[in-house]
Design a protein around this motif. Structure first.
Motif, PDB file in Angstrom:
ATOM      1  N   UNK A 340      -0.785   4.838  -9.494  1.00  0.00           N
ATOM      2  CA  UNK A 340      -2.192   4.207  -9.379  1.00  0.00           C
ATOM      3  C   UNK A 340      -2.454   3.227  -8.405  1.00  0.00           C
ATOM      4  N   UNK A 341      -1.431   2.478  -7.864  1.00  0.00           N
ATOM      5  CA  UNK A 341      -1.560   1.549  -6.877  1.00  0.00           C
ATOM      6  C   UNK A 341      -1.962   2.184  -5.470  1.00  0.00           C
ATOM      7  N   UNK A 342      -1.209   3.577  -5.198  1.00  0.00           N
ATOM      8  CA  UNK A 342      -1.672   3.973  -4.198  1.00  0.00           C
ATOM      9  C   UNK A 342      -2.933   4.707  -4.239  1.00  0.00           C
ATOM     10  N   UNK A 343      -3.358   5.340  -5.349  1.00  0.00           N
ATOM     11  CA  UNK A 343      -4.624   5.909  -5.474  1.00  0.00           C
ATOM     12  C   UNK A 343      -5.676   5.023  -5.056  1.00  0.00           C
ATOM     13  N   UNK A 344      -5.502   3.847  -5.417  1.00  0.00           N
ATOM     14  CA  UNK A 344      -6.784   2.612  -5.320  1.00  0.00           C
ATOM     15  C   UNK A 344      -6.885   2.466  -3.767  1.00  0.00           C
ATOM     16  N   UNK A 345      -5.576   2.313  -3.223  1.00  0.00           N
ATOM     17  CA  UNK A 345      -5.663   2.038  -1.816  1.00  0.00           C
ATOM     18  C   UNK A 345      -6.363   3.213  -0.917  1.00  0.00           C
ATOM     19  N   UNK A 375       4.792   5.882  -3.534  1.00  0.00           N
ATOM     20  CA  UNK A 375       4.554   4.669  -3.765  1.00  0.00           C
ATOM     21  C   UNK A 375       3.926   3.893  -2.645  1.00  0.00           C
ATOM     22  N   UNK A 376       3.416   2.732  -2.714  1.00  0.00           N
ATOM     23  CA  UNK A 376       3.022   1.964  -1.762  1.00  0.00           C
ATOM     24  C   UNK A 376       3.761   1.911  -0.370  1.00  0.00           C
ATOM     25  N   UNK A 377       4.790   1.749  -0.626  1.00  0.00           N
ATOM     26  CA  UNK A 377       5.799   1.608   0.530  1.00  0.00           C
ATOM     27  C   UNK A 377       5.806   2.609   1.460  1.00  0.00           C
ATOM     28  N   UNK A 378       5.657   4.028   1.050  1.00  0.00           N
ATOM     29  CA  UNK A 378       5.499   5.095   1.694  1.00  0.00           C
ATOM     30  C   UNK A 378       4.239   5.156   2.548  1.00  0.00           C
ATOM     31  N   UNK A 379       3.178   4.503   2.364  1.00  0.00           N
ATOM     32  CA  UNK A 379       2.031   4.646   3.082  1.00  0.00           C
ATOM     33  C   UNK A 379       2.050   4.256   4.496  1.00  0.00           C
ATOM     34  N   UNK A 380       1.317   4.691   5.223  1.00  0.00           N
ATOM     35  CA  UNK A 380       1.226   4.220   6.662  1.00  0.00           C
ATOM     36  C   UNK A 380       0.363   2.766   6.793  1.00  0.00           C
ATOM     37  N   UNK A 399      -5.044  -2.008 -12.058  1.00  0.00           N
ATOM     38  CA  UNK A 399      -5.985  -1.374 -12.586  1.00  0.00           C
ATOM     39  C   UNK A 399      -6.870  -0.684 -12.027  1.00  0.00           C
ATOM     40  N   UNK A 400      -7.450   0.193 -12.417  1.00  0.00           N
ATOM     41  CA  UNK A 400      -8.590   1.355 -11.813  1.00  0.00           C
ATOM     42  C   UNK A 400      -9.819   0.969 -12.172  1.00  0.00           C
ATOM     43  N   UNK A 401     -10.029  -0.110 -12.954  1.00  0.00           N
ATOM     44  CA  UNK A 401     -11.312  -0.476 -13.464  1.00  0.00           C
ATOM     45  C   UNK A 401     -12.189  -0.764 -12.445  1.00  0.00           C
TER      46      UNK A 401
END
Length: 448
Positions: A340-345, A375-380, A399-401
């Protein structure tokens, strides 16, 4: 050793479970096989017992990525791994498997147990959803893109010139290929030329070809792209970058349907459909005198304007799943989703490179991710810069709210406060949108 009564009691318990269940001994031979497993695989219990599990399930991971073997090796259970099996009729089925160790009353490992759920219905529903938001290789649920999907078959059926405008990475060539593939010319070639990548003299010879002796190094005839695309489609990308001299020659081809290879003494016929694309606003170039007005109207019979990804962020989850599926097929990794954290980013990023950049981001993640979830650590770093993202507390991103609220506001703004149009774009009922507006205290009239 368990007696027959214990075996019967075990079978009764296993048969009451709706998920497929089987157990294996240390030699990988099936020792129990419940009723749900029979129904999913189409293989009777008697035929399965005593055989090695790989001969019964025939899953795509049996030889190189067996989940049960991994559990037996590490002692760690695996949950809901997506795989495919081949049933008794030879048909392929999507299932989700979970594995665990099988121990005796003294805690000694005597084998393994695997449960599996039939995901065929889920897979079918997913394909229907993807089909609804897909046209050829283009995926979108954005209302503007959906409108383009709707008129694409009609455009393809005609033989008119098409101009596709949009920023780099928005999918202009995909649209050109979709038009060709849906057209009566689909059995012939589509030939693409990047006009902005070639100097004038080279571009002319590439487009029109040349005859032997036309210039010093012309030892033999060379057909141009018009000849290569004969009967098919010629896609001229970055048409806004061509010089005035090339514009004149292109205008003649469109007007007379003939062209002259360099060094030729006679004209050749051009049975070619022309599709052009640019990341510039050709209308503005015409007003500035940088593009011929007569050529502009020749190539602008039908114009498609592709919105940038930052204006259709509802497509990002759909595109992320699409790219994960594609790269999973190209690699030996079983990555299934993002956190979810990655999707938000990904939803908050602006994508100057549009869909192509999102594709590159997911490929980047596939290189670094060794597990099943990105996960977040995999993002550029460009997506989650250390100086910015790391200062955000967990409570701000868990949260995605907030993201949902932002998407609703953006959709309302695009639809000028129209709740019916906004609900349609978001793919939800108007009553659902009304509840969310009330919950988030969003005033559509203030946004409009």
């Amino acid at each position: 050793m368990p007696n027959r009564t214990q075996n019967r009691e075990r079978d009764v318990i296993l048969d009451s479970i709706t998920e497929g269940v089987f157990t294996v001994d240390s030699d990988w031979r099936i020792t129990s096989f419940n009723r749900a497993a029979e129904e999913i695989t189409g293989i009777p219990r008697k035929s399965a017992l005593g055989h090695q599990c790989r001969d019964i399930l025939r899953a795509d991971v049996c030889e190189s990525g067996c989940a049960l073997r991994e559990t037996m090796r590490t002692g760690k259970p695996i949950m809901n791994k997506a795989v495919h099996i081949v049933d008794a009729k030879g048909e392929r089925h999507a299932i989700a498997i979970s594995t665990a160790l099988l121990k005796d009353e003294n805690g000694n490992v005597i084998g393994g147990v695997e449960t599996f759920r039939d995901m065929s219905l889920v897979e079918e529903l997913r394909k229907k959803i993807e089909g609804r938001y897909c046209c050829e290789d283009i995926i979108s649920r954005d209302h503007r893109m959906q409108e383009l999907f709707g008129i694409l078959p009609s455009i393809a059926e005609s033989d008119c010139a098409v101009l596709i405008e949009g920023e780099s990475g928005t999918g202009k060539e995909l649209f050109a290929r979709a038009i060709h593939n849906l057209s009566p010319r689909k059995d012939k070639r589509i030939v693409a030329v990047n006009c902005g990548a070639l100097p004038d003299t080279l571009l002319e010879s590439e487009l029109f070809g040349y005859k032997a002796g036309a210039f010093t190094d012309a030892k033999k005839d060379k057909p141009g792209r018009f000849a290569m695309a004969e009967g098919g489609t010629l896609f001229l990308d970055e048409i806004g970058d061509v010089s005035a001299a090339v514009q004149v020659r292109l205008l003649r081809v469109l007007q007379e349907r003939t062209y002259e290879p360099l060094g030729a003494v006679s004209s050749a016929k051009a049975d070619v459909r022309i599709i052009t694309a640019t990341n510039k606003k050709l209308g503005e170039l015409v007003e500035e005198g940088k593009f011929r007005e007569d050529l502009y109207y020749r190539i602008n019979v039908m114009r498609l304007d592709l919105p940038p990804l930052r204006e259709r962020k509802d497509d990002i989850p759909l595109l992320v799943n699409h790219f994960i599926k594609r790269f999973r097929g190209l690699s030996n990794k079983n990555i299934s989703c993002v956190t979810d954290e990655v999707l938000v980013m990904l939803l908050t990023y602006d994508y100057p490179g549009n869909v192509r950049e999102l594709e590159n981001i997911i490929e980047h993640c596939f290189v670094l991710c060794q597990g099943e979830v990105i996960e977040k650590k995999h993002l550029p770093a460009s997506v989650c810069p250390i100086t910015g993202a790391d200062r955000i507390s967990t409570s701000e991103t868990r949260t995605l709210k907030e993201m949902e609220q932002l998407l609703i506001i953006e959709a309302l703004r695009r639809n000028k406060g129209n709740q019916t149009a906004t609900a349609r774009e978001l793919g939800i009922n108007k009553s659902t949108l009304f509840r969310k507006l009330k919950a988030y205290d969003i005033k559509p009239q203030a946004i409009a």
